[in-house]
Scaffold this motif. Structure first.
Motif, PDB file in Angstrom:
ATOM      1  N   ARG A   1      21.983  -9.827  11.901  1.00  0.00           N
ATOM      2  CA  ARG A   1      22.994  -9.895  10.847  1.00  0.00           C
ATOM      3  C   ARG A   1      23.515 -11.323  10.670  1.00  0.00           C
ATOM      4  O   ARG A   1      24.670 -11.627  10.991  1.00  0.00           O
TER       5      ARG A   1
ATOM      6  N   ARG B   1      27.427  -1.783   9.006  1.00  0.00           N
ATOM      7  CA  ARG B   1      26.131  -1.101   9.109  1.00  0.00           C
ATOM      8  C   ARG B   1      25.414  -1.109   7.767  1.00  0.00           C
ATOM      9  O   ARG B   1      24.198  -1.314   7.698  1.00  0.00           O
ATOM     10  N   ARG B   2      26.168  -0.884   6.674  1.00  0.00           N
ATOM     11  CA  ARG B   2      25.539  -0.885   5.355  1.00  0.00           C
ATOM     12  C   ARG B   2      25.045  -2.284   5.003  1.00  0.00           C
ATOM     13  O   ARG B   2      23.991  -2.442   4.397  1.00  0.00           O
TER      14      ARG B   2
ATOM     15  N   ALA C   1      23.990  -4.453   7.132  1.00  0.00           N
ATOM     16  CA  ALA C   1      22.831  -4.727   7.968  1.00  0.00           C
ATOM     17  C   ALA C   1      21.548  -4.166   7.363  1.00  0.00           C
ATOM     18  O   ALA C   1      20.460  -4.702   7.596  1.00  0.00           O
ATOM     19  N   TRP C   2      21.643  -3.081   6.587  1.00  0.00           N
ATOM     20  CA  TRP C   2      20.451  -2.504   5.964  1.00  0.00           C
ATOM     21  C   TRP C   2      19.859  -3.425   4.906  1.00  0.00           C
ATOM     22  O   TRP C   2      18.686  -3.272   4.531  1.00  0.00           O
TER      23      TRP C   2
END
Length: 497
Positions: A40, A120-121, A123-124
Motif C-alpha cells: 500500500r 482495505r478498499r 488496497a484492492w
C-alpha cells in the motif's frame, strides 16, 4: 491486410527466450500489483522505481522480435494459442505502460489526500491495476479469438471492480449497470465466435483470413462481434452508460478507462473487420455514419454538460468518432489510402489516450482543490490553481487537434486519407469535431478566468499530483514534434502491406 496486422499463416512455436519475454510483459504487472496491495504505497517514488520493470520487460520483448513482425504458437493441450508481436502491438504496449505508470504515480497521494474509503478498499486498487495491465497486454498481443475473448472478459471484470471501489451508492449503481452492459456485449461477442468456429473450425486470425467465405453466416457473425465490441467501447449510439460511470469513479480510474479500456474493444473490432470483411465498403460506410453522429452528438453534449467530468466523458464519445472513421477509410479502399488511414487511426488512438488521461487527472486536481464539480464553480481557478489549469489546457491542444500536438498530426493524416479516397464528407466531420472540441474546452477557461469571483475556501493540491498531470499533458503535445517515431513503429514489424 494480415501483413499490416502483423499476422502470418506460418506461425512458429515460441522459443524459451520468447516465452520468457511474453511472461515478463504479461506477468510482471500482476506481480507488482499484488505487492502493491500488500505494501500500500503512500508515496509515488516507490511506484516510480518498480514501474521501470515492466518497461524493461517490454524492451526485452522488442529485442526478441528484432524489429520484425512475429507470430508464435504456444501449445496448450489440444489447443494452440497464437501470439502476435508487431509495430502496432509494441505501440499499444508502450501506450499502456505510459498511462498505467502515470495513474499509478498519481494514485498514492490521491488515495491519501482525497479518498475517504477504508484502507482495505484502497488496497484492492493495486492488484486490480496489475490485472488491468495484464489483460490489456493480452489483447494487444493475442492473435486468436480465444485469447482475445479471455483478455476482453478479464479487462471488463477488472474495470467493473475498479469502478466499484468508491463504495458509494452512485458508484455501485453505475458499476453494476456497466457490468450488465458488459455482459450483454460479451454474450454477443461469444455468439459471434461460436458461429465462426462452427462454420470454419478456426479461431486464429490468420487462419480465418484464409478460411472464412463471404455469406450470410459471416455477416451475422461479424454483426454480433461488432455489436458486442461497440457496446463495450461506448460507441454511438451505445454510449449512454459512459458518463455515469466516470462521474462516480476515482480520478485515476477515469484516466485509465478513457485512455485505455474503451480503446481495447475498438482495437479488436477494427482488426476483425480487416481480417473477415476487408472489402465490405458499404457496411464500413454505415459505421462511418455512426462516426459522424458520434463526433457531433458527443461534442454537443460535452458543450452542454454542467459538470467537468461529464464534459470529459461526453468528449470521449465524440473523440471515439474519429477512430470509427478508420472503418470507411481502411475497409474497401486501395492500399495507398489504407496506408495513410492506418497511421492516422492508430496515432489518433494514442494521442487521445494520452491527452484524455492527462485531462482527467488535471480535472481531478481542480475538483479536489475547489471541492466543486460544476464548471460554473471553477470561477477564479486561473488565479488559485494555475498549474492544474495549465495541464488541462496543454492536453486540450492535442484533443482539439491544434499544432504541434500529436492529435494534430493524427487528424492531418485522417484528412489526407479522406481526400485521397474522395470521401469528402469526412472532411466536414473533422471540421465540425474540431470546432465543437474547441467550444467545450474553452467553456472551462471561460469560467476559470472570471476575475471578480468571490473568495472561496480551497485545498492546495499536492505538487506530485499536479506534476503527473503536467508531464502527461506535455507528452501529448511534444510527441507531435517527433511523430515520425511512432509512425515508423507502425510501419515496421508488419506495419506496411
Amino acid at each position: 491486410m494480415i501483413e499490416r496486422l502483423g499476422l502470418v499463416s506460418n506461425a512458429l512455436p515460441a522459443q524459451a527466450e520468447e516465452l520468457a519475454a511474453l511472461g515478463g510483459v504479461l506477468g510482471l504487472p500482476l506481480l507488482l500489483g499484488l505487492l502493491g496491495g500488500l505494501a500500500r504505497p503512500a508515496r509515488g517514488w516507490p511506484v516510480a522505481v518498480v514501474g521501470v520493470l515492466p518497461l524493461l520487460a517490454l524492451g526485452w520483448l522488442f529485442l526478441q522480435v528484432a524489429g520484425e513482425g512475429r507470430v508464435w504458437t504456444v501449445p496448450l493441450g489440444p489447443l494452440s494459442l497464437y501470439w502476435r508481436v508487431n509495430g502496432l502491438a509494441l505501440l499499444m504496449l508502450l501506450l499502456t505502460q505510459a498511462i498505467l505508470l502515470a495513474s499509478a504515480l498519481y494514485a498514492p497521494t490521491y488515495l491519501r489526500v482525497d479518498v475517504q474509503a477504508p484502507a482495505r478498499r484502497q488496497a484492492w486498487f493495486w492488484p486490480l491495476l496489475g490485472l488491468l495491465a495484464t489483460s490489456l497486454s493480452l489483447i494487444w498481443l493475442a492473435a486468436d479469438l480465444l485469447l482475445l475473448y479471455f483478455g476482453l472478459e478479464l479487462m471488463g471484470l477488472v474495470a467493473v471492480g475498479l469502478m466499484l471501489l468508491p463504495g458509494k451508492a452512485d458508484a455501485l449503481v453505475a458499476g453494476l449497470r456497466y457490468l450488465l452492459l458488459a455482459l450483454i456485449g460479451s454474450l454477443a461477442f461469444l455468439l459471434g465466435i461460436a458461429l465462426l468456429l462452427g462454420a470454419w473450425g478456426r479461431l486464429d486470425l490468420a487462419g480465418l483470413t484464409e478460411a472464412a467465405e463471404p455469406g450470410p453466416l459471416l455477416w451475422v457473425a461479424v454483426a454480433l462481434l461488432s455489436a458486442g465490441l461497440l457496446l463495450k467501447a461506448a460507441a454511438f449510439p451505445l454510449h449512454a452508460w459512459l458518463a455515469p460511470v466516470h462521474a462516480a469513479a476515482w480520478t485515476p480510474i477515469s484516466a485509465l478507462h478513457a485512455g485505455l479500456v474503451i480503446k481495447a474493444s475498438f482495437f479488436i473490432a477494427l482488426q476483425l473487420w480487416l481480417v473477415l470483411t476487408p472489402r465490405s465498403a458499404p457496411a464500413a460506410w454505415l459505421v462511418g455514419g455512426l462516426a459522424a453522429a458520434a463526433v457531433v452528438w458527443g461534442g454537443v453534449m460535452a458543450w452542454r454538460a454542467a459538470k467537468l467530468k461529464d464534459m470529459l466523458a461526453w468528449s470521449t464519445v465524440s473523440q471515439l468518432g474519429y477512430l470509427l472513421l478508420g472503418f470507411p477509410l481502411l475497409v474497401g479502399t486501395d492500399s495507398t489510402v489504407a496506408a495513410v488511414a492506418w497511421e492516422g487511426t492508430w496515432l489518433q488512438l494514442a494521442a487521445h489516450g494520452i491527452a484524455k488521461a492527462a485531462m482527467f487527472l488535471a480535472a481531478g486536481n481542480l475538483v479536489l482543490a475547489t471541492g466543486k464539480s460544476h464548471l460554473r464553480e471553477l470561477a477564479g481557478a486561473s488565479r488559485r490553481f494555475p498549474l492544474a489549469l495549465l495541464s488541462f489546457g496543454i492536453a486540450a491542444i492535442s484533443l482539439v487537434g491544434l499544432p504541434p500536438s500529436m492529435g494534430f498530426t493524427a487528424k492531418w493524416l485522417l484528412l489526407n486519407a479522406a481526400l485521397m479516397a474522395g470521401q469528402w464528407i469526412w472532411l466536414a466531420v473533422l471540421a465540425a469535431g474540431t470546432l465543437l472540441s474547441a467550444a467545450y474546452v474553452f467553456r472551462v477557461f471561460r469560467y476559470s478566468f472570471v476575475e471578480d469571483a468571490p473568495s472561496l475556501d480551497f485545498r492546495p493540491v499536492p505538487w506530485s499530483m499536479d506534476a503527473v498531470a503536467l508531464v502527461l499533458a506535455l507528452a501529448s503535445l511534444l510527441l507531435g514534434l517527433v511523430a515520425e517515431w511512432p509512425l515508423s513503429l507502425l510501419r515496421a514489424a508488419g506495419g506496411e502491406s
